[in-house]
Design a protein around this motif. Structure first.
Motif: not given
Length: 389
Positions: A65-69, A93-97
């Motif tokens: 899971s790729i995470i970007v804030c 998946e790509v999780v954008i916060v």
């Protein structure tokens, strides 16, 4: 003979006689050779990155899971999100916060989520008083991730390959918790950018070599992977949740061990970012980064301090002794040996990390770096009030 030259020569001679009478020259020479010895030990033995070759035996990439804030990062996300969603990986998946953005970030993300199921959006409307905003956003992003392996980067970063996520996941094995990557800054033709390129390259060689020395101490959140299960088991950022910064290097410093840490430096694994374009912004950023160092483990603070102080003292003594023309050939020879080792290590390190830093500028950048350390590091370590930007 030129009277100006005679005047300068007589002044130098007078200064030499005065310093000799005071015993100061001997002290300066002693400090020079001690500092030189420390530097030679570091450059000869510590920087193992130049000998490293990836030995990943995995053939199938693991789910990740790729995470970007993001806070008001609509412009950057319009470039970054398509690059992330196009990653060549069978299960990611790509999780954008979206951290309280007031621009059109959320609308942009919702629109993209409708067309690509790999995109997950987490919206934050408020942040508790007891925790730093970036750490809170990152914690929610990690909790929302469906995969155990998470891969972190920032909104102003750009993976240089569509195989970035795949390359990092292949480095993970059953024993790994952390996989540290490298993230250079985009090259521009300016003195500030050249200095940033050098500082980033030296820092990268240092912390990546530390992993190979089995003494990991930091990483950069622009290109860092670890396990969600481990993060949750350690209660995330508990213990330094108030600290400005440190969501990457402090977490690594506290929990990375020889047995659970690896690096990933293949060309496909490089993530580029945008450097500051003025000295004021850059110095503010570096003071924040350096201030986090006072929370490192004692052994890491000692090692980094010895390296930095010896570098500063070496330059001060070298310049002083050169002006006074004391033991000129010996001083030049010793300093030249250290410079040669630097050129070899930095040169090979730059190739390993796909850096664009022009190696011919190393002596000038090293001098500026010594001045930078002496003027910025101490105030940063002593400062109690650090701004985010």
């Amino acid at each position: 003979m030129n009277p100006v030259f005679l005047s300068v020569s007589s002044q130098i001679l007078s200064l030499q006689l005065l310093l000799l009478a005071m015993g100061t020259i001997q002290i300066i020479q002693d400090v020079f050779f001690i500092s030189l010895g420390i530097q030679l030990i570091y450059w000869l033995s510590f920087f193992r990155l130049i000998f490293y070759n990836s030995k990943s035996g995995n053939s199938q990439p693991k789910p990740i899971s790729i995470i970007v804030c993001a806070w008001n990062e609509e412009k950057n996300l319009k470039e970054l999100v398509p690059l992330l969603l196009k990653q060549e990986h069978p299960d990611f998946e790509v999780v954008i916060v979206d951290d309280r953005s007031v621009d059109d970030t959320y609308d942009f993300l919702i629109e993209h989520r409708e067309t690509d199921p790999k995109l997950k959006v987490v919206r934050i409307d408020s942040v508790p008083d007891h925790v730093n905003a970036k750490k809170y956003a990152l914690t929610l992003g990690i909790k929302a991730a469906k995969n155990d392996l998470v891969l972190l980067t920032d909104a102003d970063c750009r993976p240089q390959s569509l195989n970035w996520a795949k390359s990092v996941s292949l480095e993970h094995n059953d024993d790994s918790v952390f996989v540290m990557g490298y993230s250079p800054y985009r090259f521009k033709s300016s003195l500030l950018n050249l200095f940033i390129q050098y500082e980033t390259l030296l820092t990268g060689i240092h912390y990546l070599s530390a992993v190979l020395w089995k003494t990991p101490y930091m990483a950069v959140g622009r290109n860092l992977s670890y396990r969600k299960s481990f993060f949750l088991a350690q209660k995330g950022f508990v213990g330094f949740q108030h600290t400005v910064g440190g969501d990457d290097d402090l977490f690594v410093n506290r929990h990375a061990k020889a047995a659970n840490s690896k690096i990933c430096i293949s060309k496909d694994a490089i993530v580029e970012s945008f450097a500051k374009d003025n000295w004021t912004s850059y110095l503010t950023q570096k003071k924040r980064h350096l201030s986090v160092g006072k929370h490192y483990r004692m052994r890491d603070k000692f090692r980094l301090t010895v390296f930095s102080v010896s570098q500063i003292l070496l330059w001060i003594c070298f310049v002083t002794l050169s002006i006074l023309t004391i033991n000129t050939y010996v001083i030049l020879g010793g300093f030249g040996l250290r410079l040669t080792l630097q050129l070899i290590v930095i040169g090979f390190g730059a190739k390993k990390l796909s850096s664009k830093f022009p190696i011919v500028l190393l002596p000038a950048m090293d001098l500026i770096f010594a001045v930078f350390l002496s003027l910025v590091s101490v105030p940063a370590l002593l400062s109690k009030k650090i701004k985010w930007s």
